[in-house]
Design a protein around this motif. Structure first.
Motif, PDB file in Angstrom:
ATOM      1  N   LYS A   1     -11.569  -8.613   5.130  1.00 47.20           N
ATOM      2  CA  LYS A   1     -11.314  -7.378   5.860  1.00 47.20           C
ATOM      3  C   LYS A   1     -10.102  -7.529   6.762  1.00 47.20           C
ATOM      4  O   LYS A   1      -9.904  -8.560   7.394  1.00 47.20           O
TER       5      LYS A   1
ATOM      6  N   GLN B   1       0.828  -1.203   0.000  1.00 44.20           N
ATOM      7  CA  GLN B   1       0.000   0.000   0.000  1.00 44.20           C
ATOM      8  C   GLN B   1       0.865   1.258   0.000  1.00 44.20           C
ATOM      9  O   GLN B   1       0.574   2.240  -0.706  1.00 44.20           O
TER      10      GLN B   1
ATOM     11  N   ARG C   1      -9.761  -1.452  -7.784  1.00 45.44           N
ATOM     12  CA  ARG C   1      -9.901  -0.675  -6.549  1.00 45.44           C
ATOM     13  C   ARG C   1      -8.641   0.133  -6.230  1.00 45.44           C
ATOM     14  O   ARG C   1      -8.720   1.261  -5.742  1.00 45.44           O
ATOM     15  N   MET C   2      -7.475  -0.483  -6.473  1.00 48.05           N
ATOM     16  CA  MET C   2      -6.233   0.215  -6.149  1.00 48.05           C
ATOM     17  C   MET C   2      -5.984   1.401  -7.069  1.00 48.05           C
ATOM     18  O   MET C   2      -5.471   2.433  -6.630  1.00 48.05           O
ATOM     19  N   THR C   3      -6.331   1.281  -8.350  1.00 56.17           N
ATOM     20  CA  THR C   3      -6.143   2.417  -9.257  1.00 56.17           C
ATOM     21  C   THR C   3      -7.110   3.549  -8.916  1.00 56.17           C
ATOM     22  O   THR C   3      -6.818   4.718  -9.156  1.00 56.17           O
ATOM     23  N   ARG C   4      -8.239   3.196  -8.347  1.00 59.41           N
ATOM     24  CA  ARG C   4      -9.189   4.217  -7.909  1.00 59.41           C
ATOM     25  C   ARG C   4      -8.710   4.868  -6.606  1.00 59.41           C
ATOM     26  O   ARG C   4      -8.862   6.074  -6.410  1.00 59.41           O
ATOM     27  N   LYS C   5      -8.117   4.070  -5.737  1.00 59.92           N
ATOM     28  CA  LYS C   5      -7.634   4.575  -4.451  1.00 59.92           C
ATOM     29  C   LYS C   5      -6.380   5.428  -4.608  1.00 59.92           C
ATOM     30  O   LYS C   5      -6.182   6.409  -3.880  1.00 59.92           O
ATOM     31  N   TYR C   6      -5.517   5.036  -5.569  1.00 56.01           N
ATOM     32  CA  TYR C   6      -4.256   5.750  -5.783  1.00 56.01           C
ATOM     33  C   TYR C   6      -4.208   6.283  -7.215  1.00 56.01           C
ATOM     34  O   TYR C   6      -3.686   5.617  -8.115  1.00 56.01           O
TER      35      TYR C   6
ATOM     36  N   SER D   1       1.229   4.221  -2.948  1.00 60.15           N
ATOM     37  CA  SER D   1       1.134   5.645  -2.649  1.00 60.15           C
ATOM     38  C   SER D   1       2.367   6.398  -3.132  1.00 60.15           C
ATOM     39  O   SER D   1       2.269   7.476  -3.738  1.00 60.15           O
TER      40      SER D   1
ATOM     41  N   MET E   1      -7.300  -6.340  -0.904  1.00 62.50           N
ATOM     42  CA  MET E   1      -7.421  -5.206  -1.828  1.00 62.50           C
ATOM     43  C   MET E   1      -8.756  -5.226  -2.562  1.00 62.50           C
ATOM     44  O   MET E   1      -9.348  -4.180  -2.835  1.00 62.50           O
TER      45      MET E   1
ATOM     46  N   GLY F   1     -11.515  -6.368  -1.434  1.00 67.90           N
ATOM     47  CA  GLY F   1     -12.634  -6.211  -0.517  1.00 67.90           C
ATOM     48  C   GLY F   1     -13.285  -7.517  -0.096  1.00 67.90           C
ATOM     49  O   GLY F   1     -14.324  -7.511   0.567  1.00 67.90           O
TER      50      GLY F   1
END
Length: 243
Positions: A199, A92, A121-126, A96, A194, A196
């Motif tokens: 958890k 993670q 999800r990771m491309t959306r988060k970062y 970043s 990652m 989801g």
């Protein structure tokens, strides 16, 4: 120069998370292929009877403690580990740090669809994170050749391999010079988190070093695996008495 300590003969780099990230950045700019291992107490115990795994861990370019039990055990060594550097948290932080740069990632592992959802999800988060390829962890010999060819063609800076230990460590070690990624990291079940599907423990559990307990109460089928934790502690204390 690496500062190493030993836990049941498995070498660990005495680094903080910040130092581990800095080390990865150095490896990204160093010629050749490099690999990073993230053992927890279960993997350390597996290495006691699996000489191939032990040899791989001893040859890794960086070995960080994924479990708080490993950090605890290091207090009986001449050099103590500074903190837990969980594989999930390491990745993670790398997302970043490297989002928006030229460095790229490839996700390999997990059940069908998991790596793809994790990547989404990771491309959306970062924003700016570059994931150039994905493949699930189900393959035969013929498909394996295609996977290696795909990784080599896409030439990711960092290959994340989630095949579970020790399979992922052995796969990286045997194939890293074929697929050519600059840095490879075994990430276990991180893609499920990652994506989801699983958890992570609440921050309080992580801070108290009780993430293993949270996994046990939320995934009781893991109890057989968890039995290695008291065996690990007993083995560490027994080795200490012999010194």
């Amino acid at each position: 120069m690496r500062k190493l300590t030993q836990v049941l003969n498995v070498p660990f780099d005495a680094v903080t998370m910040k130092e581990a990230i800095a080390r990865v950045k150095i490896l990204l700019n160093t010629e050749g292929q490099h690999f990073i291992c993230t053992p927890n107490p279960e993997i350390v115990m597996e290495a006691q009877k699996n000489q191939e795994l032990m040899s791989i861990l001893r040859e890794a370019d960086m070995v960080v403690p994924d479990g708080i039990g490993v950090v605890w055990a290091s207090k009986y060594s001449s050099i103590r580990l500074k903190e837990r550097v969980a594989g999930y948290d390491l990745t993670q932080n790398l997302f970043s740090e490297l989002a928006g740069t030229d460095h790229t990632f490839y996700f390999f592992g997990g059940a069908p669809g998991v790596a793809a959802e994790a990547a989404r999800r990771m491309t959306r988060k970062y924003p700016g994170l570059k994931i150039v390829g994905i493949h699930n962890g189900y393959f035969d010999g013929k498909e394996e050749k295609k996977i290696i060819h795909d990784i080599k063609k896409l030439s990711p800076s960092i290959l994340l391999v989630g095949l579970g230990a020790p399979k992922q460590e052995k796969w990286i070690y045997e194939n890293m010079r074929l697929f050519g990624a600059r840095v490879s990291i075994g990430v276990g079940g991180s893609f499920d988190v990652m994506a989801g599907n699983v958890k992570r423990a609440p921050k309080l559990f992580q801070k108290l070093g009780l993430e293993w307990f949270y996994r046990l109460i939320t995934q009781p089928t893991r109890w057989r695996r968890m039995m290695r934790l008291p065996i690990f502690a007993f083995t560490v204390l027994k080795m200490r008495k012999r010194r």
